[in-house]
Design a protein around this motif. Sequence first.
Motif, PDB file in Angstrom:
ATOM      1  N   UNK A 281       0.715  -1.134   0.024  1.00 24.54           N
ATOM      2  CA  UNK A 281       0.090   0.081  -0.060  1.00 24.54           C
ATOM      3  C   UNK A 281       1.090   1.222  -0.059  1.00 24.54           C
ATOM      4  N   UNK A 282       0.617   2.304  -0.769  1.00 24.39           N
ATOM      5  CA  UNK A 282       1.669   3.248  -0.955  1.00 24.39           C
ATOM      6  C   UNK A 282       1.525   4.364   0.425  1.00 24.39           C
ATOM      7  N   UNK A 283       2.520   4.878   0.875  1.00 26.73           N
ATOM      8  CA  UNK A 283       2.329   5.488   1.941  1.00 26.73           C
ATOM      9  C   UNK A 283       1.377   6.746   1.877  1.00 26.73           C
ATOM     10  N   UNK A 284       1.208   7.253   0.691  1.00 28.96           N
ATOM     11  CA  UNK A 284       0.222   8.372   0.959  1.00 28.96           C
ATOM     12  C   UNK A 284      -1.382   7.985   0.826  1.00 28.96           C
ATOM     13  N   UNK A 285      -1.549   6.660   0.645  1.00 27.03           N
ATOM     14  CA  UNK A 285      -2.771   6.178   0.877  1.00 27.03           C
ATOM     15  C   UNK A 285      -3.499   6.365   2.117  1.00 27.03           C
ATOM     16  N   UNK A 286      -4.613   6.844   2.442  1.00 21.65           N
ATOM     17  CA  UNK A 286      -5.408   7.164   3.258  1.00 21.65           C
ATOM     18  C   UNK A 286      -6.096   5.783   3.794  1.00 21.65           C
ATOM     19  N   UNK A 287      -5.718   5.046   5.023  1.00 22.04           N
ATOM     20  CA  UNK A 287      -6.256   3.771   5.353  1.00 22.04           C
ATOM     21  C   UNK A 287      -7.581   4.258   6.078  1.00 22.04           C
ATOM     22  N   UNK A 288      -8.487   3.553   5.574  1.00 20.93           N
ATOM     23  CA  UNK A 288     -10.005   3.694   5.918  1.00 20.93           C
ATOM     24  C   UNK A 288     -10.441   2.728   7.069  1.00 20.93           C
ATOM     25  N   UNK A 289     -11.467   2.819   7.766  1.00 19.34           N
ATOM     26  CA  UNK A 289     -11.842   1.976   8.556  1.00 19.34           C
ATOM     27  C   UNK A 289     -13.063   0.991   7.916  1.00 19.34           C
ATOM     28  N   UNK A 290     -13.036  -0.310   8.424  1.00 13.75           N
ATOM     29  CA  UNK A 290     -13.861  -1.490   7.739  1.00 13.75           C
ATOM     30  C   UNK A 290     -15.211  -0.772   7.613  1.00 13.75           C
ATOM     31  N   UNK A 291     -15.767  -0.030   8.640  1.00 10.00           N
ATOM     32  CA  UNK A 291     -17.273   0.683   8.265  1.00 10.00           C
ATOM     33  C   UNK A 291     -17.082   1.556   7.129  1.00 10.00           C
ATOM     34  N   UNK A 292     -16.158   2.248   6.808  1.00 12.91           N
ATOM     35  CA  UNK A 292     -16.069   3.403   5.894  1.00 12.91           C
ATOM     36  C   UNK A 292     -15.923   2.412   4.545  1.00 12.91           C
ATOM     37  N   UNK A 293     -15.248   1.583   4.616  1.00 15.37           N
ATOM     38  CA  UNK A 293     -14.857   0.875   3.243  1.00 15.37           C
ATOM     39  C   UNK A 293     -16.322   0.216   2.939  1.00 15.37           C
ATOM     40  N   UNK A 294     -16.976  -0.282   3.943  1.00 14.01           N
ATOM     41  CA  UNK A 294     -17.940  -1.254   3.576  1.00 14.01           C
ATOM     42  C   UNK A 294     -19.270  -0.334   2.961  1.00 14.01           C
ATOM     43  N   UNK A 295     -19.215   0.856   3.794  1.00 17.48           N
ATOM     44  CA  UNK A 295     -20.477   1.999   3.243  1.00 17.48           C
ATOM     45  C   UNK A 295     -19.956   2.567   1.823  1.00 17.48           C
ATOM     46  N   UNK A 296     -18.803   2.575   1.347  1.00 18.49           N
ATOM     47  CA  UNK A 296     -18.540   2.886   0.219  1.00 18.49           C
ATOM     48  C   UNK A 296     -18.930   1.905  -0.802  1.00 18.49           C
ATOM     49  N   UNK A 297     -18.736   0.730  -0.622  1.00 19.23           N
ATOM     50  CA  UNK A 297     -19.027  -0.534  -1.580  1.00 19.23           C
ATOM     51  C   UNK A 297     -20.460  -0.486  -1.861  1.00 19.23           C
ATOM     52  N   UNK A 298     -21.239  -0.272  -0.501  1.00 19.75           N
ATOM     53  CA  UNK A 298     -22.756  -0.447  -0.870  1.00 19.75           C
ATOM     54  C   UNK A 298     -23.111   0.845  -1.566  1.00 19.75           C
ATOM     55  N   UNK A 299     -22.544   2.057  -1.778  1.00 21.52           N
ATOM     56  CA  UNK A 299     -22.906   3.068  -2.399  1.00 21.52           C
ATOM     57  C   UNK A 299     -22.541   3.007  -3.962  1.00 21.52           C
ATOM     58  N   UNK A 300     -21.584   2.127  -4.189  1.00 22.93           N
ATOM     59  CA  UNK A 300     -21.208   2.139  -5.632  1.00 22.93           C
ATOM     60  C   UNK A 300     -21.552   0.794  -6.219  1.00 22.93           C
ATOM     61  N   UNK A 301     -22.149  -0.192  -5.746  1.00 22.97           N
ATOM     62  CA  UNK A 301     -22.371  -1.398  -6.077  1.00 22.97           C
ATOM     63  C   UNK A 301     -24.087  -1.340  -6.604  1.00 22.97           C
ATOM     64  N   UNK A 302     -24.035  -1.854  -7.957  1.00 23.46           N
ATOM     65  CA  UNK A 302     -25.404  -1.815  -8.406  1.00 23.46           C
ATOM     66  C   UNK A 302     -25.839  -3.131  -9.060  1.00 23.46           C
ATOM     67  N   UNK A 303     -27.244  -3.276  -9.570  1.00 29.28           N
ATOM     68  CA  UNK A 303     -27.610  -4.324 -10.179  1.00 29.28           C
ATOM     69  C   UNK A 303     -27.603  -3.967 -11.645  1.00 29.28           C
ATOM     70  N   UNK A 304     -27.391  -4.777 -12.604  1.00 30.83           N
ATOM     71  CA  UNK A 304     -27.593  -4.357 -14.093  1.00 30.83           C
ATOM     72  C   UNK A 304     -28.763  -5.487 -14.504  1.00 30.83           C
ATOM     73  N   UNK A 305     -29.577  -5.018 -15.194  1.00 25.49           N
ATOM     74  CA  UNK A 305     -30.664  -5.770 -15.796  1.00 25.49           C
ATOM     75  C   UNK A 305     -30.945  -5.551 -17.386  1.00 25.49           C
ATOM     76  N   UNK A 306     -30.764  -6.626 -18.274  1.00 31.52           N
ATOM     77  CA  UNK A 306     -30.822  -6.500 -19.671  1.00 31.52           C
ATOM     78  C   UNK A 306     -31.962  -7.525 -20.075  1.00 31.52           C
ATOM     79  N   UNK A 307     -33.169  -7.113 -20.258  1.00 34.29           N
ATOM     80  CA  UNK A 307     -34.244  -8.074 -20.440  1.00 34.29           C
ATOM     81  C   UNK A 307     -34.589  -9.055 -19.123  1.00 34.29           C
ATOM     82  N   UNK A 308     -34.536 -10.174 -19.214  1.00 36.05           N
ATOM     83  CA  UNK A 308     -34.595 -11.375 -18.147  1.00 36.05           C
ATOM     84  C   UNK A 308     -33.277 -11.285 -17.433  1.00 36.05           C
ATOM     85  N   UNK A 309     -32.253 -10.968 -17.609  1.00 33.22           N
ATOM     86  CA  UNK A 309     -30.955 -11.061 -17.287  1.00 33.22           C
ATOM     87  C   UNK A 309     -30.546 -10.231 -16.135  1.00 33.22           C
TER      88      UNK A 309
END
Length: 268
Positions: free
Chosen positions: A19-47
């Motif tokens: 990990x680069x020294x300039x990278x800000x380390x996040x808490x586990x809660x911060x990481x998971x909250x961000x993943x919840x914000x950026x994750x989506x479901x894709x729908x193409x017809x019935x798929x």
Amino acid sequence: LAKTLVETPVEIPTKIQTIPTETKLLTKTEIINNLLEISVTIRAGQNFGSGTIYSTVDSQGTNLNLVWGAAHVIVGARLTNEMVINKVTNTIYSFSQINVLKIIRKNQRSVGRYELTADVIKFSDQWKGHDLALLKLHNDDFHKSISFWLDKSYPELGSEVYFMGSFGGATSPNLLTRGVYSSYDRRIDGFSYDVVDALAFLGGSGGSVFDANNGFCLGMVTRVDQGLSLLGPTRRILDYCKQKNIEWAINPKVKLGSVEDIKNLSID
């Protein structure tokens, strides 16, 4: 997700991720909250499948919201047209409507959802390519974004990872599983895959694997086999973007000239 796998041995990598020294380390809660914000479901017809939002701006400061997902999720929406130009038949691909489902959350709990339309701007076939799809949302209001690990180094074997994807499509989006980085560079059908034991599931195709310590995206899952998840690593996705001159879709340091330039992109 699964296919009979034929592997070709490769050399063990020697350059391990730090990990680069300039990278800000996040808490586990911060990481998971961000993943919840950026994750989506894709729908193409019935798929249904999974996707992850990448937000950027062009060189003029115009917002651009993209979604990375798996090509095989949307292949059923592909339309084929043939045009004869100078007595040569050319095949032109386009896509019917693609929808992206976004969950609204408060304190990690779902309080609503909305569905957006999207255009397919890049498509790399499941069998002959990288099994990648890049979508442009008809919305520019997202400010959270996936951050790709763009170093060509390899994650350390045994390092903790998260997988975020949609379980069963729209019925249970944003399901989080945890595991470890298990293997590098499994050659399948001529392409390199890394392996994690974080569980992916039906509807999880196109979901991303993240470093549990810093939240960086390490790759995108497009296959599973015997309970293991196979991901196209970010180093391969980055190479694809450079080849197609769309590095601006993965690297925040590279800017698209103008959002209007997307209209001139070839889908394949």
